[in-house]
Design a protein around this motif. Structure first.
Motif, PDB file in Angstrom:
ATOM      1  N   LEU A   1       6.901   3.273 -16.314  1.00 28.49           N
ATOM      2  CA  LEU A   1       7.407   4.179 -16.487  1.00 28.49           C
ATOM      3  C   LEU A   1       7.801   5.472 -16.047  1.00 28.49           C
ATOM      4  N   ALA A   2       7.198   4.761 -13.931  1.00 30.82           N
ATOM      5  CA  ALA A   2       7.537   5.097 -12.913  1.00 30.82           C
ATOM      6  C   ALA A   2       9.080   6.110 -12.949  1.00 30.82           C
ATOM      7  N   LEU A   3      10.148   4.626 -13.123  1.00 30.85           N
ATOM      8  CA  LEU A   3      11.570   4.020 -12.805  1.00 30.85           C
ATOM      9  C   LEU A   3      12.455   5.273 -14.904  1.00 30.85           C
ATOM     10  N   ASN A   4      11.446   5.281 -15.336  1.00 32.32           N
ATOM     11  CA  ASN A   4      11.368   6.813 -16.334  1.00 32.32           C
ATOM     12  C   ASN A   4      11.723   8.143 -16.160  1.00 32.32           C
ATOM     13  N   PHE A   5       9.695   8.139 -15.257  1.00 29.49           N
ATOM     14  CA  PHE A   5       9.780   9.462 -15.287  1.00 29.49           C
ATOM     15  C   PHE A   5      10.073  10.536 -13.900  1.00 29.49           C
ATOM     16  N   GLN A   6      11.020   9.806 -12.744  1.00 27.19           N
ATOM     17  CA  GLN A   6      11.599  10.142 -11.885  1.00 27.19           C
ATOM     18  C   GLN A   6      13.065  10.443 -12.160  1.00 27.19           C
ATOM     19  N   PRO A   7      13.344   9.746 -12.945  1.00 31.27           N
ATOM     20  CA  PRO A   7      14.984   9.546 -13.087  1.00 31.27           C
ATOM     21  C   PRO A   7      15.098  10.696 -14.380  1.00 31.27           C
ATOM     22  N   SER A   8      14.361  11.125 -14.685  1.00 32.52           N
ATOM     23  CA  SER A   8      13.887  12.016 -16.181  1.00 32.52           C
ATOM     24  C   SER A   8      14.349  13.409 -15.903  1.00 32.52           C
ATOM     25  N   LEU A   9      13.734  13.629 -14.631  1.00 37.71           N
ATOM     26  CA  LEU A   9      13.313  15.138 -13.559  1.00 37.71           C
ATOM     27  C   LEU A   9      14.819  15.297 -13.158  1.00 37.71           C
TER      28      LEU A   9
ATOM     29  N   LEU B   1      17.230  17.281 -22.694  1.00 37.22           N
ATOM     30  CA  LEU B   1      15.633  17.906 -22.553  1.00 37.22           C
ATOM     31  C   LEU B   1      14.683  17.157 -23.743  1.00 37.22           C
ATOM     32  N   PHE B   2      14.973  16.701 -24.907  1.00 42.93           N
ATOM     33  CA  PHE B   2      14.597  15.727 -25.912  1.00 42.93           C
ATOM     34  C   PHE B   2      14.043  14.954 -25.277  1.00 42.93           C
ATOM     35  N   GLY B   3      14.563  14.045 -24.806  1.00 37.54           N
ATOM     36  CA  GLY B   3      14.692  12.389 -24.278  1.00 37.54           C
ATOM     37  C   GLY B   3      13.340  12.732 -22.686  1.00 37.54           C
ATOM     38  N   CYS B   4      13.579  13.834 -22.131  1.00 32.84           N
ATOM     39  CA  CYS B   4      12.709  14.125 -21.417  1.00 32.84           C
ATOM     40  C   CYS B   4      11.438  14.533 -21.510  1.00 32.84           C
ATOM     41  N   PHE B   5      11.102  15.415 -22.919  1.00 36.73           N
ATOM     42  CA  PHE B   5      10.251  15.693 -23.495  1.00 36.73           C
ATOM     43  C   PHE B   5       9.310  13.982 -24.125  1.00 36.73           C
ATOM     44  N   ILE B   6       9.430  13.363 -24.736  1.00 38.41           N
ATOM     45  CA  ILE B   6       8.903  12.154 -24.605  1.00 38.41           C
ATOM     46  C   ILE B   6       8.715  11.283 -23.514  1.00 38.41           C
TER      47      ILE B   6
END
Length: 167
Positions: free
Chosen positions: A126-134, A25-30
Motif C-alpha cells: 500500500l505504501a508503494l502505491n500511496f506515495q507515488p500516487s500523490l 485522478l480516478f486511480g488516485c481515488f482508488i
C-alpha cells in the motif's frame, strides 16, 4: 554519501490539467481510498481473529498498527525508489506486494503470520502505491491541482465511511 536530485528549473513539460490526468485522478481515488480505509476496515475482523487464533484484543490490534507503520514509515524508501525507477514500476510492485500479502494472510495459521502478511507485506504494498500516487497527481495537474487534491480527499472520506459501515 547519498545523491540528491535537485530541481533546477522548468523542463519545458507542462502538466496537461486534464485528458489522461482525469484517469490518473480516478486511480488516485482508488489508491488513496484503499490505503486509508483498509487499515481501519481490518478492525471489523477483530472478534473473528481473536476467536480463531485465541489471542487478546491488543494482540489483534497490532495488525492495523503494523500496517499503518509500514504505510507511513516507508515514505523515504518509496521516495528513493520513485527517484530511481519512476512512479509506474514502483506502483506495479506495490500492487503485487499488497495482493500477495492479502492472499498469503488468507492461509495464516497464527497471528504472527497475519502480522507479517497483512502488516508488513500488504502495508509495504500500500505504501508503494500511496506515495507515488500523490506524486503522479502533481505531475498531471498544475492549474487544477487544488481541485484534484480536493476530489482525492473527498473520495478518501467516502471510501472510509463506506468500508466501515458495509464490511
Amino acid at each position: 554519501m547519498g545523491g540528491v536530485a535537485l530541481d533546477d528549473g522548468s523542463t519545458g513539460v507542462k502538466a496537461p490539467d486534464g485528458g489522461w490526468g482525469w484517469a490518473v485522478l480516478f486511480g488516485c481515488f482508488i489508491i488513496t481510498g484503499f490505503s486509508y480505509a483498509f487499515p481501519k476496515a481490518v478492525s471489523v475482523f477483530f472478534k473473528e481473529l481473536i476467536r480463531e487464533f485465541d489471542v487478546g484484543y491488543s494482540d489483534t490490534a497490532w495488525i492495523s498498527s503494523i500496517l499503518l507503520a509500514m504505510l507511513y514509515g516507508t515514505g523515504p524508501l518509496c521516495s528513493i525508489l520513485v527517484n530511481r525507477f519512476g512512479c509506474r514500476p514502483v506502483m506495479l510492485v506495490g500492487g503485487l506486494f499488497a495482493s500477495l500479502g492479502m492472499v498469503l494472510a488468507s492461509f495464516a495459521t497464527s497471528i504472527i503470520h497475519i502480522y507479517l502478511c497483512t502488516g508488513v507485506i500488504t502495508g509495504l504494498g500500500l505504501a508503494l502505491n500511496f506515495q507515488p500516487s500523490l506524486i503522479m497527481l502533481n505531475r498531471y495537474f498544475s492549474e487544477k491541482r487544488p481541485l484534484a487534491n480536493v476530489f482525492t480527499f473527498l473520495f478518501k472520506l467516502k471510501m472510509i465511511s463506506y468500508m466501515s459501515f458495509h464490511m
